[in-house]
Design a protein around this motif. Sequence first.
Motif, PDB file in Angstrom:
ATOM      1  N   SER A 236       9.694 -18.175 -15.690  1.00 44.35           N
ATOM      2  CA  SER A 236       9.301 -16.870 -16.239  1.00 44.35           C
ATOM      3  C   SER A 236      10.242 -15.760 -15.798  1.00 44.35           C
ATOM      4  O   SER A 236      10.265 -14.681 -16.388  1.00 44.35           O
ATOM      5  N   THR A 237      11.007 -16.021 -14.741  1.00 41.40           N
ATOM      6  CA  THR A 237      11.856 -14.958 -14.195  1.00 41.40           C
ATOM      7  C   THR A 237      13.347 -15.286 -14.233  1.00 41.40           C
ATOM      8  O   THR A 237      14.184 -14.397 -14.197  1.00 41.40           O
ATOM      9  N   GLN A 239      17.051 -16.754 -15.637  1.00 40.95           N
ATOM     10  CA  GLN A 239      17.812 -16.861 -16.878  1.00 40.95           C
ATOM     11  C   GLN A 239      18.699 -18.109 -16.869  1.00 40.95           C
ATOM     12  O   GLN A 239      19.475 -18.312 -17.789  1.00 40.95           O
ATOM     13  N   GLN A 294       6.792 -21.612 -23.072  1.00 45.01           N
ATOM     14  CA  GLN A 294       7.302 -20.606 -22.145  1.00 45.01           C
ATOM     15  C   GLN A 294       7.781 -19.367 -22.916  1.00 45.01           C
ATOM     16  O   GLN A 294       8.465 -19.481 -23.938  1.00 45.01           O
ATOM     17  N   LYS A 295       7.380 -18.185 -22.427  1.00 40.26           N
ATOM     18  CA  LYS A 295       7.736 -16.944 -23.129  1.00 40.26           C
ATOM     19  C   LYS A 295       9.237 -16.705 -23.142  1.00 40.26           C
ATOM     20  O   LYS A 295       9.823 -16.375 -24.172  1.00 40.26           O
ATOM     21  N   ASN A 296       9.874 -16.831 -21.993  1.00 35.58           N
ATOM     22  CA  ASN A 296      11.306 -16.538 -21.889  1.00 35.58           C
ATOM     23  C   ASN A 296      12.177 -17.673 -22.426  1.00 35.58           C
ATOM     24  O   ASN A 296      13.355 -17.456 -22.723  1.00 35.58           O
ATOM     25  N   HIS A 297      11.618 -18.860 -22.536  1.00 35.92           N
ATOM     26  CA  HIS A 297      12.385 -20.029 -22.961  1.00 35.92           C
ATOM     27  C   HIS A 297      11.556 -20.816 -23.975  1.00 35.92           C
ATOM     28  O   HIS A 297      10.865 -21.760 -23.619  1.00 35.92           O
TER      29      HIS A 297
END
Length: 464
Positions: A236-237, A239, A294-297
């Motif tokens: 979530s955090t 990159q 997953q939100k970011n991925h």
Amino acid sequence: MIKSPLDSFGEWTDMSVFLEMKPRNDLASLFVDVPPGFREKQPAPEQENRKTIKYADINVVNVTDNFIRIGAPPTPESLLKREKEAEQSSSNGGVQIKKQRDRSLSTSGSPKSLPNSPTKKSQKKQKKSEKSDFKPTRFGATVRDVTIKASTLCSPTFADGAGRIFMCKVNVEPIDSPLIQKTAHRLAVDVCKKEKLEEFAAKAHPRIVCARCKLGILSEEYIMTIGCLPDDDFLSTTQSADFYCRDSCGAACDPDNYANSILHKLSVLEENVIVDEKKNIKCAGCKCQLGRVQKNHPDLYTFNHIATLMTAGQKKIPFVDKLNMSQLSIYMAQLVLNGCEGQTSMKLVIRSLDKVPYMLVWLLDSYVVIANGTLEGLKNEEEEGTVLTPFPAIKLLYKVFNNSTAASDPRANGEDTSVGLIDLPLPCCETLIELLLRSSLRSPPACRAVGQFFVGYLQIDDRI
């Protein structure tokens, strides 16, 4: 009645015993169920209508260094009587065998027709009959890993109006080291067993299926190994998700737990899962909630270990064994502790993935030690009876919502901002509710509720 693997959790019944220790308190609380036949003293008339009945002296419950007993100890006369009865029964058995032998000899006139030696089946029947004939008058249990300071026992009373649940305070000390109060952060570190995760990952050959209908989720087209992320919230955090293995099972380090499996969507059998508009993942077979994207991925899918079944190795060893009550309780305790720390709140609303609130949990004590079980009949004072092994746990207040209470309770509808929120697949919510309800049934009836809340506990380790 629907049977569940959690039925083995047990419940409070005749001759149950419950011992609770807290680091902050010098004295532990001991509860023992004393059936009517063991009570030797009746309450005074002026005390009959009181909720708590106090006695001047109670001699039906005996506590020593490692033993808890109920029932009067055998007198020398009763012991002598038992010995005579045992000798008489053994001599009668010898006479009967001799008569059978004489009868056989007289009938056949030859020693060749002697009766055969007793078979294993007949010996088992004899032992079973002897066991059924045994009617104990004294019951007991042995407590491991701690020492009960019997001289400190105080405040003996009965915790119910019927005068059946005996309660007292007594000092109990662990043998190895004293109990120390632990923070949520320290507990999260202790509960998360990195060695266990690495041992499981080393088995390789991962398989993931829906826990309800057993529909396959992970493609077995390629040979795969299992990797470990630093923690559950890592993706979530960060990159740099591509730096790590494409698929991974949970976390492995301080301070988080290992609640989920992370799979790349290319490794998932897409025809067996459904991803809705809210990025929640469901089983295509039984429509059960399994996890989320997953939100970011968006290429990474997160699957809950209760909603799915993850196994490894040729023998298909499960990562979370749902038939192992202690392992299941430890897993749920991880979810609660991680949620409390992550949301900086001791109160959490447990919701399904579609945001429906199912229960409120409130962390009451972050570290208690509990020993419970049922007393067994004793043939003599040297027998141990039931062996109780104390285990550490977290103690919780909880409230289960229905449609009306979920709409009116400010903690469930989002009006109370001091309450944290945890969204879990529905099977995980249901298992947590059942575990806490079972733990309440295992507790003494007088200790099951505080106001509008029930009281329950979740085990965090096998032993102290």
